[in-house]
Design a protein around this motif. Structure first.
Motif, PDB file in Angstrom:
ATOM      1  N   ARG A   1       0.834  -1.211   0.000  1.00  0.00           N
ATOM      2  CA  ARG A   1       0.000   0.000   0.000  1.00  0.00           C
ATOM      3  C   ARG A   1       0.868   1.261   0.000  1.00  0.00           C
ATOM      4  N   GLU A   2       1.985   1.198   0.669  1.00  0.00           N
ATOM      5  CA  GLU A   2       2.867   2.365   0.741  1.00  0.00           C
ATOM      6  C   GLU A   2       3.567   2.630  -0.596  1.00  0.00           C
ATOM      7  N   LEU A   3       3.903   1.545  -1.307  1.00  0.00           N
ATOM      8  CA  LEU A   3       4.711   1.683  -2.519  1.00  0.00           C
ATOM      9  C   LEU A   3       3.886   1.748  -3.798  1.00  0.00           C
ATOM     10  N   PHE A   4       2.629   1.294  -3.755  1.00  0.00           N
ATOM     11  CA  PHE A   4       1.820   1.252  -4.977  1.00  0.00           C
ATOM     12  C   PHE A   4       0.602   2.151  -4.790  1.00  0.00           C
ATOM     13  N   THR A   5       0.820   3.438  -4.945  1.00  0.00           N
ATOM     14  CA  THR A   5      -0.217   4.446  -4.738  1.00  0.00           C
ATOM     15  C   THR A   5      -0.335   5.297  -6.002  1.00  0.00           C
ATOM     16  N   PRO A   6      -1.445   6.027  -6.148  1.00  0.00           N
ATOM     17  CA  PRO A   6      -1.571   6.939  -7.299  1.00  0.00           C
ATOM     18  C   PRO A   6      -0.403   7.908  -7.393  1.00  0.00           C
ATOM     19  N   GLU A   7       0.089   8.366  -6.259  1.00  0.00           N
ATOM     20  CA  GLU A   7       1.212   9.304  -6.248  1.00  0.00           C
ATOM     21  C   GLU A   7       2.479   8.648  -6.792  1.00  0.00           C
ATOM     22  N   ARG A   8       2.699   7.390  -6.394  1.00  0.00           N
ATOM     23  CA  ARG A   8       3.891   6.671  -6.860  1.00  0.00           C
ATOM     24  C   ARG A   8       3.824   6.320  -8.352  1.00  0.00           C
ATOM     25  N   LEU A   9       2.608   6.326  -8.918  1.00  0.00           N
ATOM     26  CA  LEU A   9       2.453   6.002 -10.335  1.00  0.00           C
ATOM     27  C   LEU A   9       2.738   7.195 -11.251  1.00  0.00           C
ATOM     28  N   LYS A  10       2.730   8.397 -10.704  1.00  0.00           N
ATOM     29  CA  LYS A  10       2.878   9.589 -11.539  1.00  0.00           C
ATOM     30  C   LYS A  10       4.154   9.599 -12.386  1.00  0.00           C
ATOM     31  N   PRO A  11       5.306   9.180 -11.851  1.00  0.00           N
ATOM     32  CA  PRO A  11       6.513   9.165 -12.706  1.00  0.00           C
ATOM     33  C   PRO A  11       6.384   8.239 -13.915  1.00  0.00           C
ATOM     34  N   TYR A  12       5.466   7.267 -13.824  1.00  0.00           N
ATOM     35  CA  TYR A  12       5.291   6.325 -14.937  1.00  0.00           C
ATOM     36  C   TYR A  12       4.176   6.775 -15.893  1.00  0.00           C
ATOM     37  N   GLU A  13       3.572   7.930 -15.600  1.00  0.00           N
ATOM     38  CA  GLU A  13       2.572   8.547 -16.475  1.00  0.00           C
ATOM     39  C   GLU A  13       1.381   7.620 -16.728  1.00  0.00           C
ATOM     40  N   ILE A  14       0.899   6.983 -15.656  1.00  0.00           N
ATOM     41  CA  ILE A  14      -0.253   6.092 -15.763  1.00  0.00           C
ATOM     42  C   ILE A  14      -1.155   6.346 -14.557  1.00  0.00           C
ATOM     43  N   SER A  15      -2.465   6.405 -14.793  1.00  0.00           N
ATOM     44  CA  SER A  15      -3.408   6.655 -13.705  1.00  0.00           C
ATOM     45  C   SER A  15      -3.951   5.341 -13.163  1.00  0.00           C
ATOM     46  N   PRO A  16      -4.401   5.312 -11.913  1.00  0.00           N
ATOM     47  CA  PRO A  16      -4.883   4.061 -11.295  1.00  0.00           C
ATOM     48  C   PRO A  16      -6.050   3.423 -12.049  1.00  0.00           C
ATOM     49  N   ASP A  17      -6.900   4.253 -12.686  1.00  0.00           N
ATOM     50  CA  ASP A  17      -8.067   3.671 -13.352  1.00  0.00           C
ATOM     51  C   ASP A  17      -7.697   2.846 -14.584  1.00  0.00           C
ATOM     52  N   ARG A  18      -6.417   2.885 -14.985  1.00  0.00           N
ATOM     53  CA  ARG A  18      -5.976   2.057 -16.110  1.00  0.00           C
ATOM     54  C   ARG A  18      -5.162   0.853 -15.651  1.00  0.00           C
ATOM     55  N   ILE A  19      -5.053   0.685 -14.338  1.00  0.00           N
ATOM     56  CA  ILE A  19      -4.327  -0.449 -13.777  1.00  0.00           C
ATOM     57  C   ILE A  19      -5.321  -1.447 -13.197  1.00  0.00           C
ATOM     58  N   VAL A  20      -5.185  -2.704 -13.586  1.00  0.00           N
ATOM     59  CA  VAL A  20      -5.993  -3.792 -13.021  1.00  0.00           C
ATOM     60  C   VAL A  20      -5.044  -4.716 -12.269  1.00  0.00           C
ATOM     61  N   LEU A  21      -5.248  -4.828 -10.968  1.00  0.00           N
ATOM     62  CA  LEU A  21      -4.436  -5.730 -10.159  1.00  0.00           C
ATOM     63  C   LEU A  21      -5.022  -7.135 -10.286  1.00  0.00           C
ATOM     64  N   GLU A  22      -4.258  -8.016 -10.910  1.00  0.00           N
ATOM     65  CA  GLU A  22      -4.735  -9.369 -11.201  1.00  0.00           C
ATOM     66  C   GLU A  22      -4.286 -10.305 -10.080  1.00  0.00           C
ATOM     67  N   LEU A  23      -5.248 -10.736  -9.292  1.00  0.00           N
ATOM     68  CA  LEU A  23      -4.968 -11.524  -8.101  1.00  0.00           C
ATOM     69  C   LEU A  23      -4.686 -12.974  -8.486  1.00  0.00           C
TER      70      LEU A  23
END
Length: 669
Positions: A173-195
């Protein structure tokens, strides 16, 4: 001292002379020393040599023992080297939206280096060495770097694998946040966490808490390998996934396995009920793909379309064309008169980017109580959707209005919305609309032209109402015996076919069916008609893609084909009918090749076994201005000529009309 032969049957944890942990073996004393790293049988092995502590007559056992000890340790070293030196790279495999005929997203898989190139080997070694967290983190970092480097900006979603234990880990949770994704230029709504569930869930409470947190942050969830492993009902209930990915072992062979079909059909029904999407993994042949579409699966992934690539890339054009044709064929019954959206489109209210502020929109909505939604345009293209409900939810509260008041209205718009071409059938649109997220379920649908330019919107009330009307019309139009589309559909198909550069029409008719019906009874006659429908359905595989089959009535059928029909396809249909029709006659009748019955004049006579006549006409041989009904009549007139052939040869036959429109001549076989 432990005898080397005892080591073969005992698990003894200990430390080597250098202090490295060994999984199996004995205490390595001063007599052991390291040699250089070698490669043996594709596996990294660091050989150790043993001194006087091992008797000379046990040398063979010593070699086996020491090699085994150090091989375990070398996996640990090799894995650490992979992770620390960044030698893991991502590959992308497309996930297709079949109904839309486009790439929906990409699953990002990880590759290491031999002998740990496979993700299964890599993660298995990581679990064995207690380094699963580090391995998954390295895979995610490589995946995000791949997205940053290769993303085309077209809005595709990316599916990233994560195990339940890592998802539940507070560090994640600390390392995979919307803020941490900004350098990769991708928003959370385009990420699907596949369990992934290669291991059982240890703490369902933590998993449920983590799922809720990530969903609140805007991420979606997928449950991998549904139907196998540890992907059980409890995990399904706790994670409430947005996507169910059916395990490839269920997908493979589904076309010929009734039980698997029931499983897939149940999963599709369940997913529709809870508002999730079904993705079929591991699709490898067209037969299974067709079966999956028939069962209601609209998203697919597998080697049939594309293997994992170093960069995101859609499948080849010919693959997408065949997939679209298959979908159109299976949904062809929906394309009847009145199915188009154009008559339902409401022009609606639209505003261009920068034209209005949120304050202006708020005043407009309060002034016009009937205004339910507004489309934001970028030029002529739809770029956002604002509904009354979503706008006031955003701008409500103690500070909401102050935050949005002076901002341009596009900042309050939904960037993801359903937009469809105006020629889309209503029934297909209804399915797509009901697959949306719960929050968007009753949003209007944006309608565009063939260039993607905004035309208007359609409300869910309109869609549901028209879908109900069409379902009633469809039931009335289908033949009650065969269940095939009837005359209304056939007229529409012929009308559509006239617009194409090439098409063929096949008129199918049973010979001596009246005598069979009189002799064997109406029930057997109905069975023979259904048998004929089955033969023609099976024959669709031999005919041009997109061919449609209709039932005029009685023993008359029509096939409308895009393009020309080959003689081999016609032969295959006739041969199949003659080969299997024996089931509908007695042993004596089959042996004699005829039976006694009353003919049309009332006389008792010997009647040949029923045969199938196929009359074919092509667009080249038609008056381009001919009405669909005239085309159907011309095809029916050919049946008298082909019936003479079947009567003479006592086998099913076909005839293609070679006469040009307006030119006298004869048909040719």
């Amino acid at each position: 001292m432990i005898h080397p032969e005892e080591v073969k049957c005992k698990s003894i944890p200990l430390k080597s002379g250098k202090g490295a942990l060994c999984r199996w073996g004995v205490q390595t004393g001063p007599g052991f020393h390291r040699d250089i790293l070698q490669k043996r049988n594709g596996t990294c092995v660091r050989r150790l040599h043993c001194g006087a502590s091992v008797p000379a007559d046990k040398a063979e056992g010593r070699t086996e023992m020491t090699s085994f000890i150090v091989q375990e340790k070398s996996h640990d070293l090799f894995l650490r080297e992979l992770l620390e030196k960044g030698r893991i790279h991502p590959v992308f495999q497309p996930i297709l939206d079949v109904a839309e005929g486009k790439v929906y997203g990409y699953e990002i898989l990880s590759r290491g280096m031999p002998p740990m190139e496979s993700p299964l080997d890599l993660l298995a070694a990581a679990r064995e060495c207690g380094m699963l967290w580090e391995a998954e983190r390295a895979c995610r970092r490589a995946a995000l770097e791949g997205i940053r480097r290769c993303d085309t900006g077209e809005g595709a979603r990316y599916f990233l694998n994560v195990s339940p234990g890592v998802l539940s880990d507070p560090r994640f949770r600390e390392l995979f946040t919307p803020e941490r994704l900004k350098p990769y230029e991708i928003s959370p709504d385009r990420i699907v966490l596949e369990l992934t569930e290669n291991l059982p869930v240890e703490d369902y409470g933590k998993l449920e808490e983590s799922v809720a947190w990530f969903r609140k942050e805007g991420f979606s969830l997928a449950l991998d390998d549904v139907g196998s492993g540890y992907s059980g009902l409890r995990t399904m209930a706790v994670s409430a996934p947005d996507f169910f990915k059916i395990d490839m072992e269920i997908v493979r062979g589904v076309a010929g396995d009734p039980y698997k079909k029931h499983v897939v059909r149940f999963l599709c029904s369940f997913a529709a009920t809870v508002g999730a999407k079904i993705i079929a993994e591991g699709v490898e042949n067209w037969e299974d793909m067709k079966a999956l579409l028939e069962l209601g699966v609209h998203y697919a992934q597998g080697f049939l379309f594309a293997r994992p690539q170093k960069e995101p890339a859609p499948p080849p054009d010919h693959v997408m064309a065949r997939l679209s044709a298959m979908y159109a064929e299976l949904n062809g019954d929906d394309h009847m008169v009145g199915e188009g959206l154009r008559a339902l489109v409401i022009k609606g209210t639209a505003a261009r980017k920068g034209q209005m502020s949120c304050e202006d929109l708020e005043q407009l909505l309060r002034k016009n109580r009937t205004l339910d939604h507004l489309v934001v345009l970028d030029g002529d293209l739809p770029a956002g959707l604002i509904t009354r409900q979503s706008f006031f939810l955003q701008t409500g509260g103690a500070f909401g209005y102050q935050l949005f008041q002076k901002r341009p209205l596009e900042e309050a718009a939904k960037k993801e919305f359903l937009a469809v071409p105006v020629f889309s059938p209503v029934s297909t649109l209804a399915k797509l609309a009901m697959e949306r997220r719960q929050d968007d379920l009753y949003d209007p649908v944006v309608v565009v032209d063939d260039r993607g330019c905004f035309l208007g919107t359609v409300t869910m009330k309109q869609i549901i109402s028209r879908s109900t009307e069409l379902e009633v019309e469809r039931v009335r139009s289908c033949n009650p015996l065969s269940g095939l589309p009837g005359n209304n559909h056939i007229r529409k198909w012929i009308g559509d076919a006239r617009k194409e550069s090439l098409f063929s029409l096949i008129y199918c008719d049973l010979d001596r069916f009246k005598e069979y019906n009189d002799r064997h009874g109406f029930l057997k006659g109905d069975e023979l008609i259904n048998f004929t429908a089955t033969i023609l359905r099976e024959g669709l595989d031999e005919l041009p893609e997109g061919t449609r089959l209709g039932h005029i009535g009685g023993d008359d059928f029509v096939l409308v084909c895009p393009g020309k029909v080959s003689s081999s396809a016609l032969d295959a249909i006739c041969d199949a009918f003659d080969r299997k029709k024996g089931l509908y006659f007695s042993r004596e009748e089959n042996a004699a090749g005829c039976y006694r019955a009353t003919d049309r004049q009332g006389a008792v006579c010997s009647v040949p076994l029923v045969t199938l006549s196929l009359s074919v006409i092509e667009k080249d041989n038609l008056d381009l201005c001919a009405h669909p009904a005239v085309i159907a009549e011309k095809a029916a007139s050919l049946k008298h000529a082909v019936k003479r052939i079947t009567a003479a040869e006592r086998r099913s036959s076909w005839l293609i009309d070679r006469r040009k429109a307006g030119v006298s001549g004869e048909a040719e076989q």
